[in-house]
Design a protein around this motif. Sequence first.
Motif, PDB file in Angstrom:
ATOM      1  N   GLU A 104       0.901  -1.021   0.410  1.00  0.00           N
ATOM      2  CA  GLU A 104       0.465  -0.099  -0.277  1.00  0.00           C
ATOM      3  C   GLU A 104       0.919   1.452   0.038  1.00  0.00           C
ATOM      4  O   GLU A 104       0.822   2.093  -0.800  1.00  0.00           O
TER       5      GLU A 104
ATOM      6  N   TYR B 225       0.690   4.005  -2.801  1.00  0.00           N
ATOM      7  CA  TYR B 225       1.489   5.107  -2.950  1.00  0.00           C
ATOM      8  C   TYR B 225       2.590   6.414  -3.617  1.00  0.00           C
ATOM      9  O   TYR B 225       2.398   7.268  -4.382  1.00  0.00           O
TER      10      TYR B 225
ATOM     11  N   TYR C 196       3.267   9.417  -6.244  1.00  0.00           N
ATOM     12  CA  TYR C 196       4.055  10.532  -5.859  1.00  0.00           C
ATOM     13  C   TYR C 196       4.493  10.057  -7.295  1.00  0.00           C
ATOM     14  O   TYR C 196       5.101  11.479  -7.955  1.00  0.00           O
TER      15      TYR C 196
END
Length: 219
Positions: A190, A194, A198
């Motif tokens: 997870e 992310y 980014y």
Amino acid sequence: MFQLIQNVPLFSGISSDGIEKLLSQMVIVKLTPNQVLFREGDVGTSMYIVMNGKIKIYHTSPKGDEKTITIFKKGDSFGELALIDGEPRSASAKALTFSELIKLDAFSFHELLQENYNMVKAILIELAKRIRKTNAQVQDLVFLDAKTLVVKTLINLANEHGKRVGLKKVQIDVPLTMQEIANLSGISIEVVEYVIQYLMQRNFLTVEKGLYQLDLSKK
């Protein structure tokens, strides 16, 4: 094959005649993508040298999840540990791409060790490198934040398996899933998802045909 063997650090101290003898004892093994070479707990009867392709070394959890340890490329050798201590395989190995390996059986391996001190020294150096790499990974997990861990993992992969794409980009020439990046980074998938998003939003990272590319012009 003679030149490939000469360039393998494990065999760097062996004479030309020794390499010729070594070649006569070796067998070629061909693997397709995702084909398992051996599993954790198997009896180790051979060591291998990568001629072409990519080989993933990994652990499997009781639930069946895979934890990637490292990825070997052309010229790398692996599988020596089980031949040295006689213990079962400490991890599993499978091909990430179409791969060709040179296989050397345990008897020939030990015969080489008895005849060549330089090979013994090369094995000790290689094992020391792997221990130092493990120690560095532990330190990273303690001191680095998630974004830095993922970026460092991608840069290490680019250094070991990268090829230039134009003037600014390096492509990691290994098909990797998010889970494998998470495993190599030592953090949850997870968090990796992310961080990857980014990095892609800031154009540091792009994906072309399933392969990750790093833009070296971005800071």
